[in-house]
Design an enzyme around this catalytic site. Sequence first.
Site, PDB file in Angstrom:
ATOM      1  N   HIS A   1      -9.504   1.109   5.095  1.00 42.59           N
ATOM      2  CA  HIS A   1      -8.015   1.553   5.700  1.00 42.59           C
ATOM      3  C   HIS A   1      -8.316   2.283   6.773  1.00 42.59           C
ATOM      4  CE1 HIS A   1      -4.128   2.526   6.436  1.00 42.59           C
ATOM      5  NE2 HIS A   1      -3.772   1.451   5.873  1.00 42.59           N
TER       6      HIS A   1
ATOM      7  N   GLU B   1      -6.731   4.721   7.856  1.00 42.36           N
ATOM      8  CA  GLU B   1      -6.459   6.241   7.767  1.00 42.36           C
ATOM      9  C   GLU B   1      -7.591   6.685   6.835  1.00 42.36           C
ATOM     10  OE1 GLU B   1      -2.825   5.502   5.779  1.00 42.36           O
ATOM     11  OE2 GLU B   1      -1.985   4.914   7.566  1.00 42.36           O
TER      12      GLU B   1
ATOM     13  N   GLU C   1      -5.152  -4.692  10.753  1.00 38.75           N
ATOM     14  CA  GLU C   1      -4.163  -3.800  11.027  1.00 38.75           C
ATOM     15  C   GLU C   1      -4.435  -2.937  12.203  1.00 38.75           C
ATOM     16  OE1 GLU C   1      -2.130  -2.659   6.726  1.00 38.75           O
ATOM     17  OE2 GLU C   1      -3.839  -1.033   7.065  1.00 38.75           O
TER      18      GLU C   1
ATOM     19  N   GLY D   1       2.618   2.511  10.884  1.00 36.30           N
ATOM     20  CA  GLY D   1       3.761   3.450  10.662  1.00 36.30           C
ATOM     21  C   GLY D   1       4.426   4.096  11.847  1.00 36.30           C
TER      22      GLY D   1
ATOM     23  N   SER E   1       3.561  -2.026  10.348  1.00 38.00           N
ATOM     24  CA  SER E   1       5.243  -2.040  10.412  1.00 38.00           C
ATOM     25  C   SER E   1       5.767  -3.410  10.209  1.00 38.00           C
ATOM     26  CB  SER E   1       5.469  -1.720  12.021  1.00 38.00           C
ATOM     27  OG  SER E   1       5.134  -0.502  12.220  1.00 38.00           O
TER      28      SER E   1
ATOM     29  N   ASN F   1       0.938  -1.188  -0.020  1.00 35.83           N
ATOM     30  CA  ASN F   1       0.019  -0.119  -0.285  1.00 35.83           C
ATOM     31  C   ASN F   1       0.934   1.206   0.078  1.00 35.83           C
ATOM     32  OD1 ASN F   1      -1.839   2.009   0.499  1.00 35.83           O
ATOM     33  ND2 ASN F   1      -2.144   1.529   2.651  1.00 35.83           N
TER      34      ASN F   1
ATOM     35  N   LYS G   1       0.291   4.329  -0.468  1.00 36.40           N
ATOM     36  CA  LYS G   1      -0.646   5.407   0.349  1.00 36.40           C
ATOM     37  C   LYS G   1      -0.317   6.614  -0.599  1.00 36.40           C
ATOM     38  CE  LYS G   1      -0.301   3.127   4.800  1.00 36.40           C
ATOM     39  NZ  LYS G   1       0.051   3.188   6.165  1.00 36.40           N
TER      40      LYS G   1
HETATM   41  P1  13P Z   1       3.103   0.522   7.821  1.00 35.23           P
HETATM   42  O1  13P Z   1       3.689  -0.843   6.996  1.00 35.23           O
HETATM   43  O2  13P Z   1       4.085   1.610   7.161  1.00 35.23           O
HETATM   44  O3  13P Z   1       3.076   0.375   9.146  1.00 35.23           O
HETATM   45  O4  13P Z   1       1.675   0.548   7.128  1.00 35.23           O
HETATM   46  C1  13P Z   1       0.800  -0.317   7.286  1.00 35.23           C
HETATM   47  C2  13P Z   1      -0.511  -0.151   6.531  1.00 35.23           C
HETATM   48  O5  13P Z   1      -1.055   0.903   6.848  1.00 35.23           O
HETATM   49  C3  13P Z   1      -0.494  -0.664   5.260  1.00 35.23           C
HETATM   50  O6  13P Z   1      -2.132  -0.653   4.661  1.00 35.23           O
END
Ligand code: 13P
Length: 251
Positions: A95, A97, A167, A173, A213, A9, A11
């Site tokens: 997601h 976010e 997640e 992140g 992560s 992803n 982003k």
């Molecule tokens: P990270 O791997 O940067 O923690 O992000 C995970 C994520 O949100 C994948 O959709």
Amino acid sequence: MRRPFIAGNWKMNLNRASAVALAEGVAKAAESVQGVDLAVCPPSCYLDAVGRAISGSKVLLGAQNMYHEPAGAFTGELSAAMLRDLGCTYVILGHSERRHILGETDAAINKKVHAALSAELIPIVCVGELLSEREAGQTLAVIRRQFEGSLAGLSAEQMATVVLAYEPVWAIGTGKVATPQQAEEVHLALRKLIEQRYNGSIAGSVRLQYGGSVKPDNAAELLHQPDIDGALVGGASLRADQFLGIVAGAV
Ligand code: 13P
């Protein structure tokens, strides 16, 4: 037997040139990968260019979001059919976010899941608890609520095609990865929810990814848990060597 599935992803990162370069790097490195499904999910504006860059490779294309309506006056939105037209196989929906920064509800996500399935896009539906919810002992209740709300009204055949991604929001992140035991506990709970609503055979076939992560050095231990079938990777998917390092942990 569930085939491992690793998706990147990306982003809201990269530009056109770096997105194409990354896609080419992943496609090339994927030539030697056996037995793992792979996807990259670039920003929508680069779907076309990235789709061309991975065309003919083992890497499939996914989008990061879509709208549930098929067409019309919805400024700024993209439909499932548009994503299909761009060559997408997958779409990430719900997601964290989008849930927590952009205010998406389970009801809105559920409409998107139905629209994606109607257009033959495979949804990667994300669920996960906040740190405060984990600390309050509510993790499994949150997962159940998101599962029931986001996946309401799916037939057994539809459920069998969906990918679920656990997640934990506190692990995204942050560099704080869930322990393999913490992740496995939630994955097993998700599989039980699927079994309760459908049956053991559907529950046994749905692929459950972990996200939060994931890096090359922690991937293998997570991916070898019995109910973890893949990873949804954020930061580490922005480098082909790291992404493929994670893929190596799945085999
Ligand atoms: P990270 O791997 O940067 O923690 O992000 C995970 C994520 O949100 C994948 O959709």
